[in-house]
Design an enzyme around this catalytic site. Structure first.
Site, short mmCIF file in Angstrom:
data_model
loop_
_atom_site.label_atom_id
_atom_site.label_comp_id
_atom_site.label_asym_id
_atom_site.label_seq_id
_atom_site.Cartn_x
_atom_site.Cartn_y
_atom_site.Cartn_z
CB SER A 162 -0.89 2.53 6.32
OG SER A 162 -1.29 1.20 6.52
CB THR A 163 3.01 -0.24 5.51
OG1 THR A 163 1.80 -0.97 5.32
CG2 THR A 163 4.17 -1.20 5.69
CG HIS A 188 -4.27 2.07 8.48
ND1 HIS A 188 -3.93 2.11 7.14
CD2 HIS A 188 -5.33 2.89 8.62
CE1 HIS A 188 -4.76 2.94 6.51
NE2 HIS A 188 -5.61 3.43 7.39
CG MET A 282 -0.43 -1.32 0.16
SD MET A 282 0.42 -1.02 -1.39
CE MET A 282 1.89 -2.02 -1.17
CG ASP A 285 -7.54 5.25 4.66
OD1 ASP A 285 -8.57 5.85 4.33
OD2 ASP A 285 -7.24 5.03 5.86
#
Length: 343
Positions: A162-163, A188, A282, A285
């Site tokens: 993600s991030t 994501h 973050m 998931d």
């Protein structure tokens, strides 16, 4: 708790004012300054020392990307880019931005309010926790991948992030050769951007990389990236061959596509013939899915804290026992090959 101090940089007076008004409506946020171009932004950074900056890519006098390249070595701070559907956003991430949001095409004010409160605010809060020193960090002694010693076709590599993940995934995938088993990836990302990201990786890596579509085969030397939007990507086995299915479905852990959905399908379909990799991001998931993979006999890797931009997803996975090996980012490709060679 101290408010997150935000600098808003955008050349549109109307958009700036709407951002300020709606960001300030959250008690955790304080907009300390605004700027219409990079020169004003630089002065505001020195004067106000913001915790996070929002940055438009297209700005007068100097582009947002050029500004980032000049800024980050001297004044490193978390930056969330607000971008139209354009692959320039990946140049911004490469220049040091933490994350981005897709600039909406607004037909009414309520849509803009929803965008700010449901997307931009979340990204700002995540960015405020980012380890800026780990963005574009140069690590001496990057491990060299040795290659695959066998021609097994029933292996699979699954990656979730993600991030900070766009650059982390690139760092891993660039270490893979055409001998790597089929790779499946969830990052994501808003719809539209995943196709551009896949093309960018395809141009810069040895693998063939594309945005996944239902029916695509998972083949050695190829990587498939789950499309952004409202579809989950799963692995299935048809006539002895791995394929992907991309189907619409409700968000899982707040995300669609979800890393958990992908990993759980890999656990079910590939079992012990897989390597799972969870990278910076973050939230949690992917943690449960990675645990399912490990319980099914797969080898699992988590990016270590020292090289994560946001040590969230890998930490949750590690804490629940899903991570078998904690590995620094520059060493993950080599460790993946080493694990594949034991299968």
């Amino acid at each position: 708790m101290r408010s997150i101090r935000v600098l808003v940089v955008d050349d549109s007076v109307v958009f700036r004012e709407l951002l300020v008004q709606n960001l300030n409506s959250d008690p955790a946020i304080q907009v300390v300054a605004t700027a219409k171009d990079p020169y004003e932004a630089r002065d505001a950074i020195v004067r106000h020392k913001p915790d996070v900056m929002t940055l438009d890519v297209e700005l007068p006098r100097m582009s947002g990307i050029e500004f980032l390249r000049k800024l980050m070595p001297q004044y490193p701070l978390p930056v969330v880019v607000i971008s139209a559907l354009n692959d320039k956003v990946f140049d911004a991430l490469n220049a040091g931005a933490v994350d981005f949001v897709a600039k909406p095409v607004i037909s009414n004010r309520s849509q803009l309010v929803d965008f700010i409160r449901n997307e931009l605010l979340v990204k700002i809060k995540i960015a405020s926790t980012a380890r800026i020193g780990n963005i574009k960090k140069k690590v001496v002694g990057e491990a060299q991948a040795q290659g695959l010693s066998s021609g097994k076709s029933n292996l699979i590599v699954a990656i979730g992030a993600s991030t900070g993940g766009t650059e982390a995934i690139f760092d891993v995938v660039k270490g893979f050769g055409t001998d790597i088993p089929g790779v499946v990836i969830v990052q994501h990302m808003p719809p539209g951007f995943t196709e551009m990201y896949a093309k960018r990786l395809n141009d810069q890596c040895r693998l063939r990389v594309k945005e996944a579509q239902t029916g695509d085969r998972v083949m050695p030397g190829h990587a498939l990236i789950a499309p952004g939007g409202n579809q989950h990507m799963r692995i299935v086995k048809i006539n002895g061959m791995y394929q992907v299915e991309c189907r619409s479905g409700p968000r899982v852990n707040g995300h669609s596509p979800s890393v958990d959905v992908l990993f759980e399908s890999v656990a079910k379909t590939a079992g012990s013939h897989a390597v799972g990799i969870i990278l910076t991001g973050m939230g949690g998931d992917g943690a449960k899915g990675l645990l399912a993979m490990r319980k099914a006999g797969a080898k699992t890797i988590g990016q270590d804290e020292s090289t994560c931009v946001v040590y969230g997803m890998p930490k949750v996975a590690y804490d629940i026992g899903a991570v078998q090996y904690q590995v620094k980012l520059p060493e993950i490709a080599a460790r993946t090959y080493a694990l594949l060679n034991t299968m």
